[in-house]
Design an enzyme around this catalytic site. Structure first.
Site, mmCIF file in Angstrom:
data_model
loop_
_atom_site.group_PDB
_atom_site.id
_atom_site.type_symbol
_atom_site.label_atom_id
_atom_site.label_comp_id
_atom_site.label_asym_id
_atom_site.label_seq_id
_atom_site.Cartn_x
_atom_site.Cartn_y
_atom_site.Cartn_z
ATOM 1 C CB CYS A 1 3.023 7.289 3.174
ATOM 2 S SG CYS A 1 3.616 6.163 4.426
ATOM 3 C CD GLU B 1 -2.981 -0.961 2.308
ATOM 4 O OE1 GLU B 1 -2.511 -0.848 3.451
ATOM 5 O OE2 GLU B 1 -4.193 -1.061 2.083
ATOM 6 C CB CYS C 1 7.512 -5.133 8.622
ATOM 7 S SG CYS C 1 8.787 -4.340 9.627
ATOM 8 C CB CYS D 1 2.843 -1.873 13.409
ATOM 9 S SG CYS D 1 2.994 -1.989 11.623
ATOM 10 C CB CYS E 1 2.493 6.180 7.400
ATOM 11 S SG CYS E 1 2.114 7.338 6.096
ATOM 12 C CB CYS F 1 6.076 -2.440 16.101
ATOM 13 S SG CYS F 1 7.732 -1.992 15.530
HETATM 14 S S1 SF4 Z 1 5.907 -0.036 12.764
HETATM 15 FE FE1 SF4 Z 1 5.298 -1.830 11.561
HETATM 16 S S2 SF4 Z 1 6.244 -1.515 9.554
HETATM 17 FE FE2 SF4 Z 1 7.279 -0.130 11.011
HETATM 18 S S3 SF4 Z 1 9.069 -1.305 11.776
HETATM 19 FE FE3 SF4 Z 1 7.386 -1.705 13.227
HETATM 20 S S4 SF4 Z 1 6.421 -3.604 12.446
HETATM 21 FE FE4 SF4 Z 1 7.674 -2.760 10.785
#
Ligand code: SF4
Length: 341
Positions: free
Chosen positions: A103, A90, A110, A117, A331, A114
């Site tokens: 963005c 995206e 990923c 996220c 984002c 986190c």
């Molecule tokens: S916020 Fe999401 S996309 Fe960004 S580093 Fe952490 S897990 Fe990865």
């Protein structure tokens, strides 16, 4: 096969010369590529013989637009693109007073994990190539009819986990014969891969750096951002001071306010104490609720109070203007329920 959206002028010149054509033909091909054309047929001033030779060894990356959501509140546009191997990414187009901003995603998925996220919930599928990052801009411009002049690398993925491709993307985006976007109009956001902060300071001292911080002590940060176990806050803060010294530039810290986790006055004091001596600005982001994580957002008024306390203690702070809230446009915090991997 070589993706021509991933090659720079010198590389394209070598290819053209090796194919037996004069160097200046590379200029012509490059112009078409960065005008957003993705077919050799469109290159009307390039000889057919060169087009045929190029077609045998190269292609022009482009992304398939699967869906475009448009915010009814502020016109923010979120594109869902399919990559050539079927992975989905995206990109978000936002209009600010200072210009049109995209963005960009740097990876499909990923691996940083986190907890707030959703983009990383399913792990890393793969790194994006420089051409796939350039394509997000060109194909967004094609889809919206709008010229983009600012880039934030805050989409899916950790840019410093795909450092070489990110670096080439930035150079192509900045190059006069590329997209011609000023280095100061580009922002890279990292979760805190410490050794890369130094590389970045040395290589891109005009590009803005944002760091996802989100907590003021190691226990709290490690519980929401696993990268902190590898590079704890003392190391991160030291790297930030080195960055300030090497570049003379201010760092933006992104701090997502999560209800009852990091949003009270004690947190504000600890945050200011942690960042003492770092030339910085704090960008507060009220959490975009991710239902599955069990974490909750706070009101904008509460966020403003938090910003005021930070400012009164000497660090400039702002609450991020929420764009595209009706299309989950934030984002790096794409909701799991909308996850498309
Ligand atoms: S916020 Fe999401 S996309 Fe960004 S580093 Fe952490 S897990 Fe990865």
């Amino acid at each position: 096969m070589i993706d021509l959206r991933s090659v720079n002028k010198e590389e394209l010149e070598s290819m053209v010369v090796e194919l037996g054509f004069p160097k200046f033909r590379a200029d012509q091909v490059m112009k078409w590529i960065f005008k957003g054309k993705n077919s050799f047929r469109d290159m009307t001033n390039v000889p057919d013989s060169l087009k045929l030779s190029l077609e045998k060894i190269a292609y022009i990356e482009h992304l398939e637009l699967v869906r475009m959501q448009v915010s009814e509140i502020d016109g923010t546009k979120k594109a869902l693109f399919r990559l050539s191997d079927g992975n989905m990414i995206e990109s978000v187009f936002m209009k600010y007073k200072f210009g049109n901003t995209i963005c960009v995603s740097s990876q499909a998925g990923c691996r940083m994990g986190c907890v707030f996220c959703a983009s990383g919930k399913l792990g890393l599928a793969r790194n994006l190539t420089p051409g796939e990052m350039i394509s997000q801009i060109l194909d967004m411009e094609n889809a919206t009819g709008e010229k983009i002049n600012h880039i934030v690398m805050m989409g899916t993925g950790e840019p410093f986990d795909n450092y070489e491709n990110m670096a080439k993307f930035i150079r192509l985006a900045n190059a006069k014969d590329g997209l011609g976007i000023g280095m100061r109009n580009i922002t890279v956001s990292t979760c805190g891969i410490v050794p890369r902060i130094k590389d970045f300071a040395e290589e891109f001292n005009q590009v803005n750096l944002a760091i996802s911080l989100h907590a003021f002590d190691n226990d709290a940060r490690s519980s929401i951002m696993p990268i902190n176990k590898k590079y704890p806050l003392e190391e991160l803060v030291r790297a930030c001071k080195d960055y300030n010294r090497l570049t003379g530039r201010r760092i933006t810290f992104e701090y997502t306010l999560i209800k009852d986790v990091n949003d009270d006055i004690k947190a504000a004091k600890k945050l200011v104490s942690l960042l003492k001596g770092v030339h910085c600005h704090i960008n507060l982001i009220p959490l975009n609720r991710v239902v599955e994580s069990g974490l909750d957002t706070i009101s904008r008024d509460r966020a403003k109070e938090f910003a005021d306390s930070i400012e009164s203690m000497g660090i400039p702070a702002t609450v991020r203007r929420e764009l595209g809230s009706d299309i989950d446009g934030a984002c790096g915090q794409l909701r799991l329920s909308k996850n498309i991997n």
